[in-house]
Design an enzyme around this catalytic site. Structure first.
Site, mmCIF file in Angstrom:
data_model
loop_
_atom_site.group_PDB
_atom_site.id
_atom_site.type_symbol
_atom_site.label_atom_id
_atom_site.label_comp_id
_atom_site.label_asym_id
_atom_site.label_seq_id
_atom_site.Cartn_x
_atom_site.Cartn_y
_atom_site.Cartn_z
ATOM 1 N N ASP A 106 0.831 -1.207 0.000
ATOM 2 C CA ASP A 106 0.000 0.000 0.000
ATOM 3 C C ASP A 106 0.867 1.259 0.000
ATOM 4 O O ASP A 106 1.961 1.254 0.565
ATOM 5 C CB ASP A 106 -0.895 -0.027 1.249
ATOM 6 C CG ASP A 106 -2.079 0.923 1.129
ATOM 7 O OD1 ASP A 106 -2.271 1.514 0.046
ATOM 8 O OD2 ASP A 106 -2.793 1.080 2.123
ATOM 9 N N HIS B 187 2.807 3.286 -8.985
ATOM 10 C CA HIS B 187 2.604 1.858 -9.259
ATOM 11 C C HIS B 187 3.828 1.264 -9.972
ATOM 12 O O HIS B 187 4.214 0.121 -9.718
ATOM 13 C CB HIS B 187 1.344 1.656 -10.100
ATOM 14 C CG HIS B 187 0.064 2.050 -9.387
ATOM 15 N ND1 HIS B 187 -0.207 1.699 -8.089
ATOM 16 C CD2 HIS B 187 -1.009 2.784 -9.798
ATOM 17 C CE1 HIS B 187 -1.392 2.175 -7.731
ATOM 18 N NE2 HIS B 187 -1.899 2.849 -8.748
ATOM 19 N N LEU C 55 11.342 -20.452 -4.077
ATOM 20 C CA LEU C 55 10.256 -19.623 -3.547
ATOM 21 C C LEU C 55 8.950 -19.831 -4.336
ATOM 22 O O LEU C 55 8.974 -19.868 -5.569
ATOM 23 C CB LEU C 55 10.675 -18.138 -3.658
ATOM 24 C CG LEU C 55 9.615 -17.106 -3.294
ATOM 25 C CD1 LEU C 55 9.394 -17.069 -1.792
ATOM 26 C CD2 LEU C 55 10.045 -15.707 -3.784
#
Ligand code: FPP
Length: 243
Positions: free
Chosen positions: A21, A38, A132
């Site tokens: 955020d 962004h 991962l």
């Protein structure tokens, strides 16, 4: 950052989930359009994926686009979709080269056809990787996910393939988008906001929650290490008591 001796040998969290955020505030603080925030946010994604690999984290789940994000102005939705498209085109080869398994959660149906194809390609190309596991939540909302699980279970009970008595928490888990993924040990939300915003509500039942002031584009390995360090200082009792 100072690393305590006891932490050097502490087991890292298996699964970290992040609500990324603050992209918009990062951009407006610099007089830039929101899309610039962004874009920097997507770069922070790169850094955090690399850092998780370095720190021995097995699962990373990122909230990239919530089912409520469609309510943003169409131009911002388009920008976010374009970024996702760009990320999928540009990063997958490298992620695959780094043995990362990529998965997506959320409702894909409303996504553009080409994005759906890129997602399918990313998932199938990396499905056998053993490093991962990176899960990206796109058009994801926890209420919708839980409702979908309930409906599928109801259908299975109605057609006789599942008995009412056999529905345990473990069975319910298998009907969620996050099937075969352990619950997050640690949830991080950046930008100082302190809420879950419809993210992994079932899965976060016993997770440690860390809310950091850093805006997502400023998130680096240092912030990740700080969060992991704070996590190591937490006493996870799962409702029980210490002896
Ligand atoms: C929240 O910041 C962030 C989002 C809604 C989008 C998150 C997307 C990225 C980090 C980039 C794309 C990700 C991938 C995986 C390619 P906000 O816009 O709500 O910020 P604000 O609260 O400051 O306005």
């Amino acid at each position: 950052m100072q690393v305590l001796e006891s932490e050097q040998f502490a087991k890292p969290p298996t699964h970290i989930a992040i609500i990324m955020d603050g992209n918009g505030r990062w951009a407006s603080a610099r007089g830039l359009p929101r899309v610039a925030g962004h874009q920097r946010g997507a770069e922070a994604v790169r850094v955090v994926v690399e850092s998780c690999r370095d720190l021995g984290i097995s699962y990373l789940t990122l909230y990239a686009f919530s089912s409520e994000n469609w309510n943003r102005p169409p131009s911002e939705v388009d920008d976010l979709m374009a970024l996702l498209r760009h990320y999928l085109r540009r990063e997958i080869v490298e992620l695959h080269g780094n043995n990362v398994r990529v998965r997506f959660i959320g409702n894909r149906a409303p996504l553009a056809q080409d994005i759906n194809s890129l997602i399918d390609e990313a998932e199938s190309k990396t499905s056998d990787n053993s490093g991962l596991t990176l899960t990206i939540a796109v058009n994801y909302g926890s209420h919708n996910e839980i409702l979908g699980a309930c409906k599928s279970i109801a259908v299975a009970v109605a057609d006789g393939s599942l008995s009412l008595d056999s529905i345990t928490e473990e069975v319910f888990d298998r009907y969620l988008d996050t099937v075969n993924t352990p619950p997050p040990d640690l949830l991080i939300r950046t930008s100082g906001e302190k809420r879950l915003s419809n993210f992994l509500l079932w899965q976060l039942a016993y997770s440690e929650l860390i809310f950091m002031d850093a805006l997502w584009p400023d998130f680096t390995k240092r912030q990740l290490e700080e969060a992991v360090s704070e996590y190591h200082g937490r006493d996870r009792r799962y409702g029980a008591r210490n002896a």
